[in-house]
Design an enzyme around this catalytic site. Structure first.
Site, PDB file in Angstrom:
ATOM      1  CD  GLU A 107      -3.090   5.512   6.577  1.00 45.93           C
ATOM      2  OE1 GLU A 107      -3.049   5.491   5.333  1.00 45.93           O
ATOM      3  OE2 GLU A 107      -2.172   5.054   7.293  1.00 45.93           O
ATOM      4  CD  GLU A 159      -3.743  -2.474   7.276  1.00 44.74           C
ATOM      5  OE1 GLU A 159      -2.624  -2.691   6.814  1.00 44.74           O
ATOM      6  OE2 GLU A 159      -4.402  -1.458   6.998  1.00 44.74           O
ATOM      7  N   GLY A 166       1.985   2.308  10.847  1.00 42.85           N
ATOM      8  CA  GLY A 166       2.954   3.388  10.673  1.00 42.85           C
ATOM      9  C   GLY A 166       3.601   3.855  11.973  1.00 42.85           C
ATOM     10  CG  ASN A 219      -1.787   1.179   1.349  1.00 44.42           C
ATOM     11  OD1 ASN A 219      -1.860   1.995   0.425  1.00 44.42           O
ATOM     12  ND2 ASN A 219      -2.480   1.312   2.473  1.00 44.42           N
ATOM     13  CB  SER A 259       4.648  -1.602  12.370  1.00 42.77           C
ATOM     14  OG  SER A 259       4.219  -0.270  12.613  1.00 42.77           O
ATOM     15  CG  HIS A 307      -6.066   2.039   4.891  1.00 40.93           C
ATOM     16  ND1 HIS A 307      -5.670   2.971   5.816  1.00 40.93           N
ATOM     17  CD2 HIS A 307      -5.059   1.131   4.805  1.00 40.93           C
ATOM     18  CE1 HIS A 307      -4.463   2.641   6.263  1.00 40.93           C
ATOM     19  NE2 HIS A 307      -4.070   1.530   5.663  1.00 40.93           N
ATOM     20  CE  LYS A 340      -0.379   3.280   4.595  1.00 38.21           C
ATOM     21  NZ  LYS A 340      -0.302   3.396   6.043  1.00 38.21           N
TER      22      LYS A 340
HETATM   23  P1  PGA Z   1       2.431   0.354   7.727  1.00 37.73           P
HETATM   24  O1  PGA Z   1       1.013   0.557   7.017  1.00 37.73           O
HETATM   25  O2  PGA Z   1       3.025  -0.914   7.167  1.00 37.73           O
HETATM   26  O3  PGA Z   1       3.210   1.576   7.376  1.00 37.73           O
HETATM   27  O4  PGA Z   1       2.168   0.238   9.192  1.00 37.73           O
HETATM   28  C1  PGA Z   1       0.168  -0.538   6.785  1.00 37.73           C
HETATM   29  C2  PGA Z   1      -1.119  -0.051   6.157  1.00 37.73           C
HETATM   30  O5  PGA Z   1      -1.563   1.050   6.484  1.00 37.73           O
HETATM   31  O6  PGA Z   1      -1.723  -0.745   5.337  1.00 37.73           O
END
Ligand code: PGA
Length: 251
Positions: free
Chosen positions: A95, A169, A175, A9, A211, A93, A11
């Site tokens: 976010e 997640e 993140g 992803n 992460s 997601h 983003k």
């Molecule tokens: P990350 O993000 O690996 O940076 O924690 C995962 C995601 O948001 O799908």
């Protein structure tokens, strides 16, 4: 063991098409391995270019709209994505739930249209830190409620493990570098798969996300019921992403 799926992803990254191509080329140098499915989900704007240079790697989008076409400024429908060769779409997601106020009802409409148009859906679910702090029972209830709303009204005939991928997640792990304990992630994978089996008489693939990196990927995918990972930050570091693919292809 069925093939694992590693989905990147990206983003809102990287900042230019040139950088997107360079990143994709680094990643695709090893990702042609047949032992693991790899999907790259770049921003919409890079999809066409990457579609033209990819070979075995699948392409995914990070969102889709719930109407095919019409007066919906800036939105993109599933058929448009399919016409570029897009196979997967990330929906729900955390976010987007947070920054765009995307609701479960909106997510449900998106999933229905995307599946109907032949896209494979990567549905993201996950609890916040305040829910997790109440204990694993509260987290489990939260996830089951989220799944119930996101998948409401989708009949078993429309779902199968090829077109439904659920990414667990935990929001507090995204993140942040704060990793979920692999055993806890595996327990939640069971909860999610049992829910889909019981309420939708179907099976789904299950990814863990939050992460994930080259050091911890093996700890998650060693579990039989974790079918791969959805990777944000580490997918932007070409060499690290390659390392992840290599580790998973040896499992
Ligand atoms: P990350 O993000 O690996 O940076 O924690 C995962 C995601 O948001 O799908």
């Amino acid at each position: 063991m069925p093939k694992k799926l590693i989905a990147a992803n990206w983003k809102e990254n990287p900042k230019s098409e040139k950088e997107a191509i360079a990143l994709f080329k680094t990643v695709s140098a090893v990702s042609s391995s047949r032992k693991v499915d790899v999907a790259i989900c770049p921003p919409f704007i890079y999809l066409e270019k990457i579609a033209s240079i990819r070979r075995k790697i699948s392409l995914g989008a990070q969102d889709v709209f719930w109407e095919e076409k019409g007066a919906y400024t800036s939105e993109v429908g599933p058929k448009m994505l399919r016409s570029l060769g897009v196979e997967y779409v990330i929906i729900g997601h955390s976010e987007r739930r947070k920054w765009l106020k995307e609701t479960d009802a909106m997510i449900n409409k998106k999933i229905k249209l995307a599946l109907g148009d032949g896209l494979k859906v990567i549905l993201c679910v996950g609890e916040s830190l305040s829910v997790r702090k109440k204990g694993s029972g509260a987290a489990r209830k939260f996830i089951e409620r989220q799944l119930a709303k996101d998948l409401v009204g989708i009949p078993a005939a429309k779902l199968n493990p090829r077109n439904l991928v659920i990414a667990y997640e935990p929001i507090w792990a995204i993140g942040t570098g704060r990793e979920d304990r692999p055993a806890d992630a595996a327990l939640m994978a069971d909860v999610i798969k049992s829910f889909v089996a019981k309420k939708h008489h179907s099976r789904s693939r299950l990814l863990y996300g939050g992460s994930v990196n080259g050091k911890n990927i093996g700890d998650y995918v060693q579990y039989k019921n974790i079918d791969g990972a959805l990777i944000g930050g580490a997918s932007l570091r070409g060499q690290e992403f390659k390392k992840i693919i290599n580790i998973v292809s040896k499992i």
